[in-house]
Design an enzyme around this catalytic site. Structure first.
Site, PDB file in Angstrom:
ATOM      1  N   GLY A   1       0.929  -1.331  -0.041  1.00 30.51           N
ATOM      2  CA  GLY A   1      -0.053   0.020  -0.016  1.00 30.51           C
ATOM      3  C   GLY A   1       0.874   1.222   0.075  1.00 30.51           C
ATOM      4  N   TYR A   2       2.221   1.131  -0.366  1.00 32.16           N
ATOM      5  CA  TYR A   2       2.894   2.220  -0.376  1.00 32.16           C
ATOM      6  C   TYR A   2       2.765   3.070  -1.784  1.00 32.16           C
ATOM      7  CZ  TYR A   2       5.045   0.602   3.881  1.00 32.16           C
ATOM      8  OH  TYR A   2       5.683   0.207   4.989  1.00 32.16           O
ATOM      9  N   LEU A   3       3.370   3.664  -2.300  1.00 29.93           N
ATOM     10  CA  LEU A   3       3.066   4.725  -3.401  1.00 29.93           C
ATOM     11  C   LEU A   3       2.656   3.887  -4.708  1.00 29.93           C
ATOM     12  CD1 LEU A   3       2.228   7.623  -4.581  1.00 29.93           C
ATOM     13  CD2 LEU A   3       4.426   7.581  -5.422  1.00 29.93           C
TER      14      LEU A   3
ATOM     15  N   SER B   1      -0.087   1.464  -4.196  1.00 24.48           N
ATOM     16  CA  SER B   1      -1.389   1.846  -4.133  1.00 24.48           C
ATOM     17  C   SER B   1      -1.755   2.057  -5.446  1.00 24.48           C
ATOM     18  CB  SER B   1      -1.440   2.987  -2.929  1.00 24.48           C
ATOM     19  OG  SER B   1      -0.773   4.066  -3.901  1.00 24.48           O
TER      20      SER B   1
END
Lengths: 280, 770
Positions: B604-606, B609
């Site tokens: 779910g980091y950049l 995501s």
């Protein structure tokens, strides 16, 4: 591994003076903590109130809830009680929380049994926030608030441990089971990129001495009657001899437990000395 | 005992092994019982050929009833090998003690024993409805099989579920006497056929043929009659059958139905054997589980005075045990259904994958059972290193860069080097690996745990020392925790960074320190936190927003959790800047002398995501279908690949979000396939954390099944962590072709930590020694 002892707060018709005296004697050692369980629909003391009484007559032992059924409670009030107890006891509170197992406790408080898991996750985040909220006093004595442990055995538990808490507390079972649960807690911890490692706590029941075994077994069967046929098996796990206690303690130590709290199934003061002798 | 007073008449529906054995054992425990077994078929009729038991099951039979145990074992064929016929080779692995017996013989023995004890047997008697059992007995045992009539009558209580497997199979027999439990895998123009076969008496073997439903249709078996089906299978397996015919026993092509029940008892009615549960035949346990049920039920009736409690205890005893078995059977069935995925593996790895499919056999178990098999496998894997064969496994078949060595890029058609003469070889995880020309001493990656002690992205001497110390851990690679590519790409203010000149200098010092101590390679994990940024250090938990954080970026203006800061939906300028940050960090890492670059596209980091529909709700060309969601991460990957030149570049990817409507493993395999074509040399398999609501399942090796699918489906080299702490766990992953590299975190030194590190801050707490 350190060993703690439970207060007899969930045994029927125990006088308050006995609970306080029990705490006083536990402080004499060799125990490192005093633990309490949480029930609502049952003849038992409120866990945080009982620990407050114990705090007043002790200086050394940690005070821990094994566990508080958080979803039954208003989160901010729970946070404030915990902060108060931590401040009053000089930073000795370890707050174990879980969803509990009995629907009767939910029915008694009007809390929603089906939503308990999601509610606990939200509460875990909110507890920390409340301890830092300047508007809500007092400040806990421990920086960042009391240590938080999450209990239970379901899959969701370990994500909660890693995401929100400082560690895991197991509600009972043989050392082998604890080892498995501890592995899950460690796996979740590393996966979430938490520094260090999770605290690992556990509990078990004891009733020492020939005169105590029957009463202890009766208590266990009764306390776990809601599990139906399991009650017999849980009761069979009661530690009734010094040898059984020592082996159990050793098994947990080898499985990597940090603190094992032994809860009484019989509320006689001599149980404190008997357990002290057994673990010494 | 009290229950004997209340229970006098017992009705058992079904005269299969479960019903007969239960009747026998109950009568033996309490001769006063009046027991009737009702069977629909005539006395001599039987379906199915042979059944198998493990040595452990036989030991239970000995405990339960010695005379029948003796008779059963007298009639048994016992063998200890498993043969795997695949890719024109036969692999034999010994040490798996299995005993087979004709189902007919087993029934005869049990029927006679029941007769002798005075258990009443009624054949050709149908149990049709409640009138047949209600009120006629004090205890009703439903051992009436997969299609149990009694179970159906109380479906609301038992809540049965019947789930059909995807494959078609047919249960046949043959006079060909096999020397071992035999798996055959045969490629045909229609698709892959597989056989599970085993001997069960001196003259006959069970021969189960299985294939995917499409294969079955393509081969015309959906419209074939029995004789045609038999002839088809006979010709397909003519060689293995050695000229013998296949025999049918009213056999049909069917899908395997897995039966589960929520409850196993209702009043005085209890489920036993197939009526209660089934487990896929590939782990050969149906009869075993049924007869174990009979033992457990009898024991519970002896032990508990109250019938209700006895039945409750029976269910409590058996249900978890059976469910654990069903879980292993499910894993095994799924493996067989997806066998195509693994037909790229070299024969040794293929055999190892098959033998360890249930997850119940470890590398050490396998070595104990058959040291020669394991030695051979070790040598085969070692010999393949640097040849572009085997050890890189499935990944090699596609012919792209990867896995096994500089010669991994050998042009197709170039002759293979001469066969190895290796006589000794290290176990698999200690084999070297070549990642885009970079030689790793072994397959183990030691990842540093995050400490959140950097200042403005600059790591201190302590962190340098910690990383340098990992160089001597024995692992082939030391990998950093996430390093931010920009100040606003940090997860917390304490994150290390690679976005200023002094950062690069600090990392160069780390590289020098690692080089000075060992041959371990150093890999840096580059990350942009995206909407998980501006959080507090993780000492007290994850994703706790800073009070005065920095603006966040994300694919869509959705906060990570309720009440968290809302990220700005990235526009073109934001994307260009983030991409350039990654590129600059890659160049700095290059200049610092870092060996390998790991791009974080998970959790779910950049970049992660963007990949997940849970965080990416864009309607432009960067959102929606997978190709769009991958667009920005691929732009970053391509740019980084160009800046990083011809050095190893790997990607961390979520194989599942552990959430509804999130990434699942099939989609992740597709992503891995695409990443590979963009120059990704290996994929790290991650799971969860795309939102705080993921429902994870943790435990030892929890990422292994996902890694297995990604590796063998996408044919890409994989790096798998998931709480691997023992080298034996890593050996089996490599040996079975489930992973190429294993990631371990500091739990290896857990014992040391436990002894020296007081976990609690209150140092006044000491256990007083009386």
């Amino acid at each position: 591994m350190r060993v703690g002892i439970g207060l007899p707060t969930a045994i029927s018709a125990v006088p308050g003076s006995l609970v306080v005296e029990w705490a006083r004697r536990a402080e004499e050692g060799p125990f490192s903590s005093l633990g309490v369980v949480d029930r609502i629909a049952c003849d038992s003391y409120d866990p945080l109130v009982a620990l407050a009484a114990a705090a007043a007559v002790t200086r050394r032992v940690l005070l821990c809830t094994m566990v508080v059924i958080a979803p039954l409670r208003n989160t901010v009030l729970l946070a404030r009680e915990a902060a108060s107890l931590d401040a009053l006891s000089g930073g000795r509170l370890v707050l174990g929380v879980a969803v509990g197992a009995r629907q009767v406790d939910y029915d008694a408080t009007g809390a929603d049994f089906r939503e308990r898991g999601a509610r606990l996750s939200g509460q875990l985040a909110a507890l920390r926030a409340a301890w830092e909220d300047e508007r809500i006093g007092p400040r806990p004595a421990q920086a960042g608030g009391p240590r938080l442990l999450v209990g239970g055995t379901g899959n969701d538990v370990f994500g909660r441990v890693a995401r929100y808490a400082d560690g895991y507390v197991m509600g009972g079972g043989p050392p082998r089971l604890f080892a498995r649960m501890a592995d899950k807690a460690r796996a979740a911890w590393a996966d979430h990129g938490r520094p260090g490692r999770p605290l690992l706590w556990a509990q078990a029941y004891f009733a020492l001495g020939d005169d105590a075994v029957d009463a202890g077994m009766r208590y266990m069967r009764d306390y776990y009657a809601f599990t139906g046929p399991y009650a017999e098996r849980i009761a069979a796990g009661l530690l009734t001899t010094p040898q059984a206690v020592r082996q159990f303690v050793q098994g947990y130590a080898e499985a990597g437990c940090d603190e094992l709290v032994l809860l009484p199934a019989v509320a006689h003061l001599d149980q404190v000395e008997r357990l002290a002798d057994a673990v010494a | 005992m009290p229950w004997r007073d209340r229970v006098r008449r017992v009705l058992i529906a079904g005269g299969g092994p479960a019903g007969l054995y239960c009747g026998l054992l109950l009568k033996k425990a309490n001769p006063a019982l009046d027991i009737t077994i009702v069977e629909r078929n005539p006395a001599g009729a039987t379906y199915g050929w042979g059944v198998v038991f493990s040595d452990r099951t036989l030991a239970e039979f000995r405990e339960a009833d010695y005379p029948t145990y003796r008779e059963i074992t007298d009639r048994f064929v016992v063998w200890d090998a498993i043969d795997i016929l695949y890719g024109g080779e036969r692999r034999r692995c010994g040490g798996h003690v299995i005993a087979g017996i004709a189902r007919r013989a087993l029934l005869d023995i049990l029927q006679q024993a029941c007769d002798a004890r005075g258990v009443r047997l009624r054949f050709q008697t149908e149990i049709a409805g409640p009138a047949d059992w209600e009120g006629v007995a004090d205890l009703v045992i439903a051992a009436d099989g997969v299609n149990s009539v009694i179970r159906r009558a109380y479906a609301r209580v038992f809540q049965p579920s019947l789930r059909e497997g995807k494959a078609k199979y047919i249960w046949l027999g043959t006079r060909r006497v096999l020397g071992a439990f035999t798996f055959i895998f045969r490629e045909t123009p229609f698709g892959l056929f597989q056989v599970h076969a085993y001997p069960y008496d001196g003259a006959t073997s069970t021969f189960i043929v299985e294939c995917a439903e499409e294969t079955w249709r393509r081969a015309g078996l959906d419209v074939a009659d029995e004789a045609t089906s038999l002839a088809f299978c006979e010709s397909l397996f003519a060689e293995e059958l050695g000229g013998q015919r296949l025999m049918s026993n009213n056999s049909k092509w069917i899908n395997f139905a897995t039966v589960k029940n929520n409850a196993w008892r209702h009043g005085n009615v209890v489920l036993l054997g197939d009526a209660a549960h089934t487990a896929h035949f590939s782990i050969g346990s149906g009869t075993k589980l049924a007869m174990e049920d009979a033992i457990a039920l009898t024991r519970a009736c002896e032990q508990y005075p109250d019938l209700e409690q006895a039945l409750a205890m029976y269910q409590m005893e058996r249900k978890p045990a059976v469910e654990a078995f069903q879980e292993a059977a499910r894993a095994s069935r799924t493996d067989f259904e997806n066998m195509r995925r693994y037909t790229g593996l070299p024969p040794g790895q293929f055999a190892c994958h098959l033998l360890t499919r249930s997850g119940r056999i470890s590398y050490d178990d396998l070595r104990l059972r058959d040291p020669l098999f394991v030695d051979g496998l070790d040598r085969e894997l070692a010999a393949a290193v640097g040849t572009g064969r085997a050890a890189g496994g499935a990944a090699d078949r596609s012919g792209a860069s990867d896995a096994t060595g500089p010669s991994g890029q050998r042009a197709a058609g170039e002759p293979a080097p001469p066969p190895s003469r290796l006589e000794v070889a290290p176990p698999p995880a200690f084999l070297p690996f070549v990642l885009r020309g970079l030689r790793l001493e072994n397959r183990i990656i030691r990842r540093a745990r995050p400490v959140f002690a950097a200042r403005d992205g600059l790591i201190g001497g302590e962190e340098l020392a910690r990383l340098a110390a990992l160089a001597t851990s024995g692992a082939g690679v030391v990998m950093t925790a996430p390093v931010a590519v920009s100040a606003d790409g940090r997860i917390t203010p304490g994150d290390p960074g690679m976005y200023r000149d002094d950062h690069a200098a600090a990392w160069a010092a780390v590289v020098r320190a690692v080089r000075g101590r060992s041959t371990a390679r150093i890999a840096i994990t580059l990350n942009h936190a995206g909407r998980r940024g501006a959080a507090r250090p993780r000492a007290e938990g994850l994703d706790r927003p800073l009070r005065d954080g920095w603006p966040l970026l994300g694919p869509s203006p959705l906060p990570y959790a309720p009440g968290h800061p809302v990220p700005r939906a990235m526009g073109r300028t934001d994307m260009d800047r983030a991409r350039d940050d990654f590129v600059r960090a890659a160049r700095q890492a290059h200049d610092a002398g870092v060996d390998a670059l790991h791009l974080h596209c998970g959790h779910g980091y950049l970049l992660g995501s963007f990949l997940s529909p849970l965080a990416n709700r864009r309607t432009d060309e960067y959102g929606g279908r997978l190709q769009n969601r991958m667009r920005f991460p691929l732009e970053v990957l391509d740019a980084v690949r160009a800046a990083w030149a011809d050095r190893p570049l790997t990607v961390a990817l979520n194989a599942t979000d552990w959430e509804r409507r999130g990434i699942d493993v099939e989609e992740a395999a597709e992503m891995a396939r695409v990443l590979k074509t963009h120059g990704c040399d290996a994929v790290e398999v991650l799971a969860g954390q795309t939102t705080p609501d993921s429902r994870p399942a943790y435990g030892r090796g929890f990422l292994t099944p996902y890694g297995d699918v990604i590796r063998n489906e996408a044919r890409v080299a994989t790096m798998v962590g998931g709480h691997l702490t023992r080298t034996g766990e890593m050996h089996i992953l490599i040996a079975a072709g489930r992973a190429d590299l294993c990631i371990t975190e500091p739990v290896l030194s857990e014992d040391v930590e436990r002894a020296t590190d007081p976990p609690f801050s209150l140092s006044l707490l000491r256990l007083r020694s009386h």
